[in-house]
Design a protein around this motif. Sequence first.
Motif, PDB file in Angstrom:
ATOM      1  N   GLN A 168     -18.160  -0.819  -4.125  1.00 34.54           N
ATOM      2  CA  GLN A 168     -17.273  -1.975  -3.931  1.00 34.54           C
ATOM      3  C   GLN A 168     -17.424  -2.978  -5.076  1.00 34.54           C
ATOM      4  N   GLN A 286      -9.659  -3.301   7.668  1.00 37.21           N
ATOM      5  CA  GLN A 286      -9.921  -3.845   6.333  1.00 37.21           C
ATOM      6  C   GLN A 286      -8.608  -4.239   5.666  1.00 37.21           C
ATOM      7  N   GLN A 287      -7.614  -3.372   5.789  1.00 35.26           N
ATOM      8  CA  GLN A 287      -6.343  -3.669   5.128  1.00 35.26           C
ATOM      9  C   GLN A 287      -5.568  -4.763   5.856  1.00 35.26           C
ATOM     10  N   ASN A 292      -5.038  -7.184   0.460  1.00 32.71           N
ATOM     11  CA  ASN A 292      -4.239  -6.716  -0.672  1.00 32.71           C
ATOM     12  C   ASN A 292      -2.947  -7.483  -0.862  1.00 32.71           C
ATOM     13  N   ASN A 323     -14.338 -12.825  -5.964  1.00 24.47           N
ATOM     14  CA  ASN A 323     -14.455 -11.493  -5.349  1.00 24.47           C
ATOM     15  C   ASN A 323     -15.699 -10.755  -5.862  1.00 24.47           C
TER      16      ASN A 323
HETATM   17  C1  BGC Z   1     -10.322  -2.365  -0.567  1.00 22.44           C
HETATM   18  C2  BGC Z   1      -9.187  -2.617  -1.491  1.00 22.44           C
HETATM   19  C3  BGC Z   1      -9.218  -4.060  -1.927  1.00 22.44           C
HETATM   20  C4  BGC Z   1     -10.548  -4.397  -2.547  1.00 22.44           C
HETATM   21  C5  BGC Z   1     -10.647  -5.854  -2.899  1.00 22.44           C
HETATM   22  C6  BGC Z   1     -11.594  -2.722  -1.258  1.00 22.44           C
HETATM   23  O1  BGC Z   1     -12.645  -2.483  -0.402  1.00 22.44           O
HETATM   24  O2  BGC Z   1     -10.319  -1.022  -0.137  1.00 22.44           O
HETATM   25  O3  BGC Z   1      -7.985  -2.294  -0.836  1.00 22.44           O
HETATM   26  O4  BGC Z   1      -8.210  -4.310  -2.857  1.00 22.44           O
HETATM   27  O5  BGC Z   1     -11.576  -4.078  -1.670  1.00 22.44           O
HETATM   28  O6  BGC Z   1     -11.822  -6.155  -3.561  1.00 22.44           O
END
Ligand code: BGC
Length: 490
Positions: A168, A286-287, A292, A323
């Motif tokens: 990640q 998560q989504q 996103n 982030n």
């Molecule tokens: C997700 C992505 C997202 C990203 C953001 C990931 O874990 O799967 O869809 O854009 O994190 O940092």
Amino acid sequence: MAGTNNPEFKSKITVYVLACWILAAFGGLMFGYDIGISGGVTAMDDFLIKFFPAVHERKLHAVEDNYCKYDDQYLQLFTSSLYLAALVSSFGASKACNILGRKPTILIASAFFLAGAAMSAAAEYKWMLILGRILFGIGVGFGNEAVPVFLSEIAPVQHRGAVNILFQLFITIGILIASLVNYATSTVHPYGWRLSLALAGAPATVLFVGSLIITETPTSLVERGNDKEGKAALKKIRGVDSVDDEYEQIKMACEQAKQVKHPFKKLMKRSSMPPLIIGIMLQVFQQFTGINAIMFYAPVLFQTVGFKNDASLLSAVITGIVNVGSTFVSIYAVDKVGRRKLLLQACVQMFIAQAAIGGILLVQLKPTGSLDKGLAAVVVVLVCLFVMSFAWSWGPLGWLIPSETFPLETRTAGFAFAVSSNMLCTFFIAQAFLSMMCNMKAFIFFFFSAWILVMGLFVVFLVPETKGVPIDNMVERVWKQHPVWKKFID
Ligand code: BGC
């Protein structure tokens, strides 16, 4: 079973194992770069004039409506086609992981990334552009399937969370690099977009070379009958000679896995439901945090609240930095405070941030005109608070938990469902967000807050704590102990 009750298998962190972690994590960087690059590219006039002249025309003569400026299905399809290709290919990748091993699957991913970068950077026609996206997508399917499983399998148990989260971390670095690249190339005419797409070739090359250097995981070696090599690989990555306990556990997991001839069939059995449901739902949730919407469309969003072009690109860079930075919190905390606390804390913070953004826009932002400067700054801060909490929780844990909770016999097959659920929902958000924003206006943020409430409840009742549990011992130590899920296990 030897070692079953002793999660503290001996290990040292050697330079080689560190290199394996980092090189494999470049798969995450590729994914992040792809996520981050397309929003900026589709905003470049040169790109629009070449491939989407009608959209460019419309953009020039758009009737100003804050929430609807960029609503265009074809443009959204450029971004989202990658995720469809990834969705389908993750199942092929699961097979490759089993039959060929994790290492060759990562090699295949990097080859597709290289081909995708070449094809899209050289694109003269729309079909070349889309083919380039599809090649990237197949790379993402293979990479996202193999890398998290690879990392979870080679990590020592007490650091498994942190090691897996390197994936990640590299996603977030990829997103940040992409936004910086777009910022720079947007001033290069008329080929800036080609540069943005071609530069994906750099990390893809690192991944390609890296995949030749990294080890195969001991589990994958033993699973395919190479016991000797498996034990040698285990000694190498643990940096010690006394690996018998851990080897025995891997061996036993492999014996059990060998009884299962059809992992996908086994996955549909009642006893496989606990990790399968958790794996799929964590990715869906998560989504539906709405992450996103922000990662793809942050510049658009910031323009919506009234920033000029440059300021909104800059704000996207700021959220990118937040982030990356916040992911370190997760690396530090995941094996100490555990998975559940991180997920729950983040639900509270994300809920407040999304609801507050919705509230401000609802009351203050009219279809034309913009927010006053102070309020626009508050929106940026709220977006940062949201991204921050996502980055130390649902972002990394959406990948970590599904990669560590399946027993070996269904691990790659089960993880393929997690990957493809992620891709399906990412596709949906990429394809629909701008239209949803156009139709739902500020309510889109309440839509995401509602999802956050539901996912909080899901964690409270259904997500078990997996901190410190050896990866090949989850059934005994986790599923059989959980008040709800134990009813599913024979
Ligand atoms: C997700 C992505 C997202 C990203 C953001 C990931 O874990 O799967 O869809 O854009 O994190 O940092």
